[in-house]
Structure formats: C-alpha cells, structure tokens
Motif scaffolding. Structure first.
Motif, PDB file in Angstrom:
ATOM      1  N   MET A   1      -9.362   4.857   8.897  1.00 41.14           N
ATOM      2  CA  MET A   1      -9.321   4.666   7.457  1.00 41.14           C
ATOM      3  C   MET A   1      -7.921   4.985   6.947  1.00 41.14           C
ATOM      4  N   SER A   2      -7.433   4.168   6.055  1.00 44.66           N
ATOM      5  CA  SER A   2      -6.083   4.331   5.524  1.00 44.66           C
ATOM      6  C   SER A   2      -6.042   5.324   4.381  1.00 44.66           C
ATOM      7  N   ASN A   3      -4.959   6.086   4.306  1.00 46.53           N
ATOM      8  CA  ASN A   3      -4.751   7.025   3.207  1.00 46.53           C
ATOM      9  C   ASN A   3      -3.943   6.402   2.072  1.00 46.53           C
ATOM     10  N   ILE A   4      -3.580   5.133   2.205  1.00 45.81           N
ATOM     11  CA  ILE A   4      -2.776   4.460   1.199  1.00 45.81           C
ATOM     12  C   ILE A   4      -3.658   4.103   0.004  1.00 45.81           C
ATOM     13  N   ILE A   5      -3.213   4.485  -1.169  1.00 42.57           N
ATOM     14  CA  ILE A   5      -3.930   4.165  -2.396  1.00 42.57           C
ATOM     15  C   ILE A   5      -3.352   2.868  -2.942  1.00 42.57           C
ATOM     16  N   SER A   6      -4.239   1.927  -3.264  1.00 45.75           N
ATOM     17  CA  SER A   6      -3.791   0.642  -3.786  1.00 45.75           C
ATOM     18  C   SER A   6      -3.094   0.827  -5.125  1.00 45.75           C
ATOM     19  N   GLN A   7      -2.006   0.096  -5.313  1.00 47.35           N
ATOM     20  CA  GLN A   7      -1.247   0.153  -6.556  1.00 47.35           C
ATOM     21  C   GLN A   7      -1.472  -1.092  -7.404  1.00 47.35           C
ATOM     22  N   LEU A   8      -2.252  -2.042  -6.892  1.00 46.80           N
ATOM     23  CA  LEU A   8      -2.509  -3.301  -7.580  1.00 46.80           C
ATOM     24  C   LEU A   8      -4.014  -3.501  -7.725  1.00 46.80           C
ATOM     25  N   PRO A   9      -4.420  -4.329  -8.692  1.00 45.80           N
ATOM     26  CA  PRO A   9      -5.839  -4.683  -8.784  1.00 45.80           C
ATOM     27  C   PRO A   9      -6.303  -5.322  -7.472  1.00 45.80           C
ATOM     28  N   ALA A  10      -7.566  -5.168  -7.152  1.00 47.88           N
ATOM     29  CA  ALA A  10      -8.114  -5.631  -5.873  1.00 47.88           C
ATOM     30  C   ALA A  10      -7.851  -7.110  -5.608  1.00 47.88           C
ATOM     31  N   ASP A  11      -7.859  -7.935  -6.656  1.00 42.49           N
ATOM     32  CA  ASP A  11      -7.620  -9.372  -6.477  1.00 42.49           C
ATOM     33  C   ASP A  11      -6.239  -9.685  -5.908  1.00 42.49           C
ATOM     34  N   PHE A  12      -5.343  -8.721  -5.975  1.00 42.78           N
ATOM     35  CA  PHE A  12      -3.962  -8.946  -5.539  1.00 42.78           C
ATOM     36  C   PHE A  12      -3.570  -8.049  -4.366  1.00 42.78           C
ATOM     37  N   ALA A  13      -4.546  -7.643  -3.589  1.00 42.56           N
ATOM     38  CA  ALA A  13      -4.300  -6.749  -2.451  1.00 42.56           C
ATOM     39  C   ALA A  13      -3.301  -7.334  -1.451  1.00 42.56           C
ATOM     40  N   ALA A  14      -3.254  -8.647  -1.334  1.00 44.13           N
ATOM     41  CA  ALA A  14      -2.321  -9.279  -0.386  1.00 44.13           C
ATOM     42  C   ALA A  14      -0.862  -9.005  -0.739  1.00 44.13           C
ATOM     43  N   LEU A  15      -0.602  -8.644  -1.991  1.00 42.84           N
ATOM     44  CA  LEU A  15       0.775  -8.383  -2.434  1.00 42.84           C
ATOM     45  C   LEU A  15       1.169  -6.917  -2.288  1.00 42.84           C
ATOM     46  N   GLU A  16       0.242  -6.091  -1.891  1.00 44.69           N
ATOM     47  CA  GLU A  16       0.484  -4.648  -1.769  1.00 44.69           C
ATOM     48  C   GLU A  16       1.711  -4.302  -0.917  1.00 44.69           C
ATOM     49  N   PRO A  17       1.958  -4.987   0.203  1.00 42.73           N
ATOM     50  CA  PRO A  17       3.134  -4.646   1.022  1.00 42.73           C
ATOM     51  C   PRO A  17       4.473  -4.838   0.299  1.00 42.73           C
ATOM     52  N   PHE A  18       4.475  -5.541  -0.822  1.00 43.49           N
ATOM     53  CA  PHE A  18       5.720  -5.838  -1.531  1.00 43.49           C
ATOM     54  C   PHE A  18       5.964  -4.925  -2.730  1.00 43.49           C
ATOM     55  N   VAL A  19       5.023  -4.056  -3.031  1.00 39.16           N
ATOM     56  CA  VAL A  19       5.131  -3.206  -4.217  1.00 39.16           C
ATOM     57  C   VAL A  19       6.348  -2.290  -4.149  1.00 39.16           C
ATOM     58  N   ALA A  20       6.535  -1.590  -3.046  1.00 39.98           N
ATOM     59  CA  ALA A  20       7.622  -0.606  -2.959  1.00 39.98           C
ATOM     60  C   ALA A  20       8.991  -1.245  -3.166  1.00 39.98           C
ATOM     61  N   LYS A  21       9.196  -2.417  -2.616  1.00 44.20           N
ATOM     62  CA  LYS A  21      10.513  -3.050  -2.711  1.00 44.20           C
ATOM     63  C   LYS A  21      10.708  -3.879  -3.969  1.00 44.20           C
ATOM     64  N   TRP A  22       9.633  -4.523  -4.480  1.00 41.32           N
ATOM     65  CA  TRP A  22       9.808  -5.520  -5.525  1.00 41.32           C
ATOM     66  C   TRP A  22       9.162  -5.196  -6.868  1.00 41.32           C
ATOM     67  N   ALA A  23       8.293  -4.214  -6.965  1.00 41.43           N
ATOM     68  CA  ALA A  23       7.676  -3.857  -8.261  1.00 41.43           C
ATOM     69  C   ALA A  23       8.603  -2.871  -8.966  1.00 41.43           C
ATOM     70  N   LEU A  24       9.674  -3.398  -9.503  1.00 42.98           N
ATOM     71  CA  LEU A  24      10.738  -2.590 -10.090  1.00 42.98           C
ATOM     72  C   LEU A  24      10.800  -2.804 -11.593  1.00 42.98           C
ATOM     73  N   GLY A  25      10.929  -1.716 -12.344  1.00 39.76           N
ATOM     74  CA  GLY A  25      10.801  -1.746 -13.787  1.00 39.76           C
ATOM     75  C   GLY A  25      11.999  -2.213 -14.585  1.00 39.76           C
ATOM     76  N   THR A  26      13.159  -2.387 -13.959  1.00 43.21           N
ATOM     77  CA  THR A  26      14.322  -2.839 -14.726  1.00 43.21           C
ATOM     78  C   THR A  26      14.966  -4.050 -14.058  1.00 43.21           C
ATOM     79  N   SER A  27      15.638  -4.847 -14.865  1.00 43.73           N
ATOM     80  CA  SER A  27      16.324  -6.023 -14.320  1.00 43.73           C
ATOM     81  C   SER A  27      17.435  -5.610 -13.363  1.00 43.73           C
TER      82      SER A  27
END
Length: 117
Positions: A1-27
């Motif tokens: 079982m993974s200890n990683i907590i999802s940061q996206l809604p379940a419908d977008f779980a496939a994008l989870e691997p990109f959150v750390a690098k690309w979910a950035l709050g400023t231009s």
C-alpha cells in the motif's frame, strides 16, 4: 500500500506524477520549470495531459472566477503549465527555449530577478 496522498481529484489520478514538477503557482515558476526541463520531460507531460484537457477544463469551468476550490488549484496550475509548454512541443519540436529568438536568460522579471537556468 502506498503512503502517497493524492493531490488531485480522483478523476485526474493519471496526472499525479506531474504535480511536483508542473503544478506551480506562479508564471515565473512555470517558465523556469520549462527552461530547466528536457525535451523528453516536456513531451511526457504534454502527452499525459493533452487527452485530459477537455475534462480538466470542464471541471475547472464549474467555478466562477476567483472561487476555485482548494482541491482544484493544482489541477488549474497543471493546465497553466500545459499552456506554457504546448507551443514548445507543437511549434518548436520540443525545444525548451524559443529557437531563433533572444536568449531567455536575458529577460528580467518584474521583481528584478534574472532568469537563471
């Protein structure tokens, strides 16, 4: 079982691997992430998010301007990163910079920060 907590809604779980690098709050952060990426990283992100864009934008469009739920902020930032890198895939053959243009490291942000890559 993974200890990683999802940061996206379940419908977008496939994008989870990109959150750390690309979910950035400023231009600035998104711009620097692009400049500090490889052609392969840009392509992988582009290929993963493109098929989700209609669904992603429909989810974001359910909220009036300025009232996006906290859960969707990272999804919104992913969409902005997509807008940042799409021209580099679609027009510049994956180049992280803009071919035949001024070197982007010459630009200075409003805060006086020089782009460092």
């Amino acid at each position: 079982m993974s200890n990683i907590i999802s940061q996206l809604p379940a419908d977008f779980a496939a994008l989870e691997p990109f959150v750390a690098k690309w979910a950035l709050g400023t231009s600035k952060q998104r711009h620097l992430a692009r400049l500090n990426s490889t052609k392969e990283e840009l392509q992988a992100f582009y290929d993963a998010i493109l098929p989700e864009m209609r669904h992603l934008l429909a989810a974001l469009d359910q909220y009036p301007l300025g009232s996006l739920s906290e859960e969707l902020h990272k999804l919104y930032w992913l969409s902005l990163s997509f807008a940042e890198i799409a021209p580099h895939i679609e027009l510049y053959k994956g180049s992280v910079g803009v071919p035949y243009a001024f070197e982007e490291t010459r630009f200075v942000y409003e805060t006086g920060d020089v782009v460092n890559v």
